[in-house]
Scaffold this active site. Structure first.
Site, PDB file in Angstrom:
ATOM      1  N   CYS A  43      44.605  31.359  38.970  1.00 49.49           N
ATOM      2  CA  CYS A  43      44.137  32.707  39.318  1.00 49.49           C
ATOM      3  C   CYS A  43      42.628  32.764  39.442  1.00 49.49           C
ATOM      4  O   CYS A  43      42.060  33.831  39.638  1.00 49.49           O
ATOM      5  CB  CYS A  43      44.626  33.732  38.294  1.00 49.49           C
ATOM      6  SG  CYS A  43      44.022  33.443  36.621  1.00 49.49           S
ATOM      7  N   HIS A  70      28.064  38.424  40.304  1.00 52.13           N
ATOM      8  CA  HIS A  70      28.695  39.665  40.776  1.00 52.13           C
ATOM      9  C   HIS A  70      28.550  39.804  42.288  1.00 52.13           C
ATOM     10  O   HIS A  70      29.473  40.251  42.972  1.00 52.13           O
ATOM     11  CB  HIS A  70      28.063  40.881  40.087  1.00 52.13           C
ATOM     12  CG  HIS A  70      28.438  41.025  38.652  1.00 52.13           C
ATOM     13  ND1 HIS A  70      29.746  41.003  38.227  1.00 52.13           N
ATOM     14  CD2 HIS A  70      27.687  41.184  37.536  1.00 52.13           C
ATOM     15  CE1 HIS A  70      29.778  41.153  36.916  1.00 52.13           C
ATOM     16  NE2 HIS A  70      28.546  41.264  36.479  1.00 52.13           N
TER      17      HIS A  70
END
Length: 578
Positions: free
Chosen positions: A503, A200
């Site tokens: 992506c 993260h």
């Protein structure tokens, strides 16, 4: 990405640390360490007072932390950050956690602080033992643990130091709750001793445009307050920076001005078009991407509608949220990924948190087999949103491994009224059968983060496995080549063009973007902040050069060799400070 050699020389009195560069940029600023962690309550810390009152205090503290994290989500600087905070808030309000802690209060007569610490630690250890994505979530649970204990004690929660003067933040790792609300005007760069390239911290640093280095051993041993030079592309931290590093910082600032905007036209030097799309999480992200010149959306993460909730959102709620994104790209392509729940995104109404290995379990498309109806209702909502705008809506399913799964997903999408259907290629199985899959569906999109970890059998969150987890691994590039060759064959056999997009995070690396195009990828999707840099480098090469560089990378024996060989042939990278 690397930096010029002259900024890497270590002079007398200097110390250089090497980590994994996850977000480019060069800065010099004082080093400031993260605030001390909350101390563990003593083992066996006894309960004082009424057990029922202690349990009530514990529940109230958990709810207060959940409310605080939810409030942080409302002022996060991006939708991606807000999603992470909402998920962490959901953990803080997890009734199972407070229930287990409450039992320890009443049955073992432990203080609520010790009971919560013990229950959360057991939960974190269980997730860490699961491996994969869930191991990364263990750090989030430990952050929640510290926050609830601090709330019970009446202490300030751990977090980023509050300072007015700009600084470089050093930490063991950063919790999502901290990273998501960083002020880039004050925190100029991030350096962590642990963490992986797809943690993260790394992802949010890229979204914020903050130079960041993870997995940098020794950074916590550096004295606070001393100036350091951070190169987020090369993955280096240098103490006692001198004139050479000051010039490197100035060079980055000049390059950043050149890369401040994207004109909305991705193409090679010979005029070959390469549409550059954006990865977005919700309406705010989509509007920012449109303003940045994105030619469409290559990945709409629909999890933002579901995270932080105990129940499934209604079709109407979902349709309204999706329509907000589509409205930012009227007349342009928007690729919507259906719910990618499971693994690092558990949902109480959909996924099983007790799976022994959730990264290989019921996630993404597979949840439809255990909880049927959620996917169909989501497709209905996407179709309803599509009817409200002129956006060209494509829809794809995550975690597809077989032709049968691809066909069934397309059938569900067609039943909902969605005509352009595809799948994510995140598994070697899907890559190897790409031709057969594309004989049935319209397009595929490569999720390079998962494709890399599954190909290399290496948890993408672990800094110790960063080299294995590099998308520059020749094995991973061969998987991409397999997909593009399959698409070319399917195009010939069906007479219909089959689009291959990327992506995953690999598309945001300008050097790797050149290789991907050379391998036959049609479109690239990335964070809006990466568009200008990728566009600038693509315009320096023609089609023949991209193919030659792709062959160069494929012929390498390892990721560093592949990366170095390609970068040596792209002088624009050094000129732009990338």
């Amino acid at each position: 990405m690397t930096m010029k050699d002259d900024t890497r020389r270590e002079e007398p009195g200097q110390q250089i640390l090497h980590g994994v560069g996850v977000s480019p940029g060069r800065v010099i600023a004082p080093l400031v360490h993260m605030a001390p962690a909350v101390t563990e309550p003593p083992v066996g810390d006894p309960l004082t007072g009424d057990p029922d009152a202690a349990v009530d205090r514990l529940k109230a503290a958990a709810l207060a932390v959940r409310a605080e994290l939810t409030e942080r989500a409302s002022r996060a600087r991006s939708e991606s950050a807000a999603e992470v905070l909402k998920a962490t808030a959901l953990m803080a309000g997890d009734r199972a956690l407070t229930k287990n802690a409450g039992k320890l209060v009443t049955t073992q007569q432990l203080s609520p602080e010790r009971a919560l610490w013990q229950a959360a630690t057991a939960y974190a250890e269980q997730m860490r033992a699961m491996g994969g994505y869930m191991a990364e979530r263990a750090a989030d649970i430990e952050d929640v643990r510290a926050r609830i204990v601090a709330q019970l004690r009446g202490e300030d929660a751990p977090g980023v130091p509050q300072r007015r003067e700009p600084f470089v933040l050093a930490a063991e790792d950063l919790a999502p709750a901290d990273t998501a609300v960083l002020d880039p005007d004050v925190v100029l760069a991030l350096v962590t001793e642990s963490g992986g390239p797809q943690s993260h911290t790394a992802i949010l640093a890229r979204n914020l445009g903050l130079p960041a280095v993870v997995a940098a051993p020794g950074v916590l041993e550096l004295s606070g307050g001393q100036p350091v030079f951070v190169d987020g592309a090369a993955g280096t931290v240098l103490t006692a920076p001198g004139p050479e590093q000051e010039e490197a910082v100035a060079g980055w600032r000049r390059a950043s001005e050149q890369l401040a905007s994207f004109d909305g036209s991705g193409q090679l030097a010979d005029g070959t078009t390469v549409p550059l799309l954006a990865n977005v999480g919700a309406g705010d992200d989509a509007r920012a991407a449109a303003e940045a010149g994105a030619q469409g959306v290559g990945l709409l993460r629909t999890e933002f509608c579901f995270l932080g909730r105990d129940t499934e959102p209604s079709v109407a709620e979902q349709a309204e949220a999706y329509a907000e994104v589509l409205a930012a790209f009227e007349g342009r392509k928007v690729v919507v990924r259906t719910l990618d729940a499971g693994a690092d995104k558990p949902l109480p109404f959909l996924t099983d948190a007790t799976e022994p290995n959730p990264a290989l379990g019921v996630r993404g498309y597979r949840t439809d087999s255990t909880t049927p109806g959620v996917l169909s209702r989501q497709l209905e909502a996407i179709a309803a949103a599509a009817q409200q705008t002129t956006a060209d809506v494509w829809v794809m399913a995550p975690m597809i491994a077989t032709v049968a799964e691809a066909v069934r997903f397309q059938d569900l999408a067609h039943e909902a009224g969605l005509r352009t259907c595809g799948v994510m290629v995140e598994t070697p199985a899907a890559a190897l059968t790409a031709e057969q899959i594309l004989d049935r569906v319209d397009f595929v999109s490569l999720g390079t983060n998962d494709l890399t970890q599954y190909t290399m059998a290496a948890d993408r969150m672990l800094g110790s496995l960063a080299e294995l987890n590099s998308p520059w691994q020749p094995a991973v590039l061969r998987m991409v080549e397999c997909v593009t060759r399959g698409a070319a064959s399917a195009t010939r056999s069906t007479g219909t063009p089959k689009n291959v997009g990327v992506c995953g995070e690999a598309a945001a690396d300008p050097a790797l973007a050149v290789v991907l195009v050379g391998l036959g990828v049609d479109t690239l999707s990335m964070s809006a902040r990466s568009l200008a840099a990728v566009a600038a480098v693509l315009r320096t090469v023609d089609t023949a050069q991209t193919r030659r560089l792709a062959e160069l990378a494929l012929g390498a024996t390892g990721p560093q060799e592949a990366r170095d060989a390609v970068r040596a042939e792209l002088p624009a990278l050094a000129e732009l400070g990338l």
